[in-house]
Design an enzyme around this catalytic site. Structure first.
Site, PDB file in Angstrom:
ATOM      1  N   ARG B  52       0.820  -1.601  -0.424  1.00  0.00           N
ATOM      2  CA  ARG B  52      -0.226   0.670   0.163  1.00  0.00           C
ATOM      3  C   ARG B  52       0.922   0.784  -0.176  1.00  0.00           C
ATOM      4  O   ARG B  52       2.074   0.941   0.291  1.00  0.00           O
ATOM      5  CB  ARG B  52      -1.408   0.026   1.261  1.00  0.00           C
ATOM      6  N   ASP B  54       0.739   5.018   1.161  1.00  0.00           N
ATOM      7  CA  ASP B  54      -0.280   5.848   1.901  1.00  0.00           C
ATOM      8  C   ASP B  54      -0.867   7.085   1.233  1.00  0.00           C
ATOM      9  O   ASP B  54      -1.006   8.072  -0.367  1.00  0.00           O
ATOM     10  CB  ASP B  54       0.868   7.078   3.279  1.00  0.00           C
ATOM     11  N   ARG B 199       8.220   7.337   7.011  1.00  0.00           N
ATOM     12  CA  ARG B 199       8.053   9.082   7.032  1.00  0.00           C
ATOM     13  C   ARG B 199       7.997   9.379   8.411  1.00  0.00           C
ATOM     14  O   ARG B 199       8.410  11.021   8.945  1.00  0.00           O
ATOM     15  CB  ARG B 199       6.153   9.050   7.052  1.00  0.00           C
TER      16      ARG B 199
END
Lengths: 257, 257
Positions: B52, B54, B199
């Protein structure tokens, strides 16, 4: 004390209606700047650009100047303007210059760059700053054709203003091609450019690259002094005003782009 | 004939709600792709991503695969998909691969890149793809701190999913810093990454660069296995999935990003 401030500007022209103010809109680069500078000064201030940029055309190195009474440092003034600007515009530097400096009248030359995305792969991240030609372009023929533009010529065939009354003679010092795997960037260094001139020069070179025209035809297109003889107008979004040069003397092309 | 197609994808994640489909929206990368592929096939087709991404995160080299009955060439299929995709998404290549290939389960490693705009000058043209830190960052300290992330660790402190039940052990092979005048790009090469891990790693390194943390603190943050001990989550828009690696064997991180 009243000073003449010169600033270097970058903007993403994508959502603006060009540099030049149009009276009752708030959608031009000049109006955005004048609104902010006038608010800081508390009185209407005119901001002079080195030349107009078309709707949708970008700038990395536009130069503008304005006269203002400001007590703080130039750096502080730059910060105050940047704080108010939208994120697609920025002042990159600002300094106090001679009262005689005028960003358009003092300009001695400019570099514009046009970027063509020449690949089957779509330009996902650069889509707003390039013109996409999927078909492979014949680079050597484009380079050969570009040689005919060098030097001083009457570029009337490459001027979109058909009612242009002033001189359409301009001088191109250099045309460079910078190529990467997917992109062709053509940089034009000249003493000034007519309305949409860089976009028409580029459109004509693209047609040479596509094989629709031959490099040898360029001289006849120049000689025709007829916009209809040149190629199409390449879209605004591929065009960037890269740099404006200043020096001794005075230029008088008050219709420059 | 039913074939397994592997595709390389680029997308500007700015206006999407991430990779993973959410049932009743049409605003994820996976849904856009499944809608187009299913329409071409005339039946519902699932598209599997390597992981995935974000909401707001970009990809230059996402990999996905799907099984489809298609009579034409892979190139024709790619053209048909690209024709239907919006301009902020593109298939860069597409090929028929072994039926056993699975873009997530077969993945052996990934490179993510995070770009920090570290300049007083606003990032006019790159504003949508960078995180802007105006204050100069201490690059050497950031590099020093990044060394503590190398190798195999339990990265629970750097995982935003607090109820994560599967293993939070991952291996980082290499962290590189690519710097230009205005930008710092940190590339992370690892065997897999947890939810928002890149992140949070980046946010922690930025806090080191700002002097709010010291490089020596990293080991203790890792050892704490506590998200609260690590730095802030750097914004999604600076993050790009650059490359996914495949090879022998099988990975089983079915919670990877």
């Amino acid at each position: 004390m009243m000073r003449n401030y010169k600033m270097l500007l970058a903007y993403d022209g994508g959502r603006y209606n060009g540099w030049q103010k149009q009276g009752n809109t708030d959608n031009t680069i000049q109006e955005k700047l004048e609104g902010i500078v006038s608010a800081l000064a508390g009185c209407p201030i005119e901001v002079y650009g080195s030349g107009r940029t078309d709707a949708g055309t970008h700038a990395y190195g536009q130069v503008a100047n304005f006269h203002m009474n400001w007590e703080g440092t130039a750096e502080k003034l730059m910060d105050c303007i940047n704080e108010k600007l939208p994120e697609d515009m920025a002042v990159l530097s600002l300094e106090s210059v001679s009262p005689r400096f005028h960003s358009r009248l003092s300009a001695k030359g400019k570099i514009y760059e046009y970027t063509i995305w020449n690949s089957k792969k779509p330009p996902v991240f650069e889509r707003k700053y390039v013109f996409w030609c999927e078909k492979p372009l014949h680079l050597e023929k484009m380079k050969e054709a570009s040689q005919a533009f060098l030097g001083e010529h009457d570029f009337k065939s490459f001027c979109a203003n058909k009612r242009m009354k002033k001189s359409t003679v301009r001088k191109i010092y250099e045309i460079q091609f910078l190529c990467t795997e997917d992109k062709i960037t053509i940089s034009y260094h000249g003493n000034g450019f007519l309305y949409q001139m860089v976009r028409i020069l580029t459109g004509t070179l693209i047609e040479v690259g596509e094989g629709k025209r031959q490099p040898e035809e360029i001289s006849a297109i120049l000689a025709a002094l007829d916009r209809e003889k040149a190629g199409f107008t390449a879209p605004a979004k591929g065009l960037v005003l890269r740099e404006v040069f200043y020096g001794e003397g005075r230029e008088e092309n008050d219709s420059d782009y």
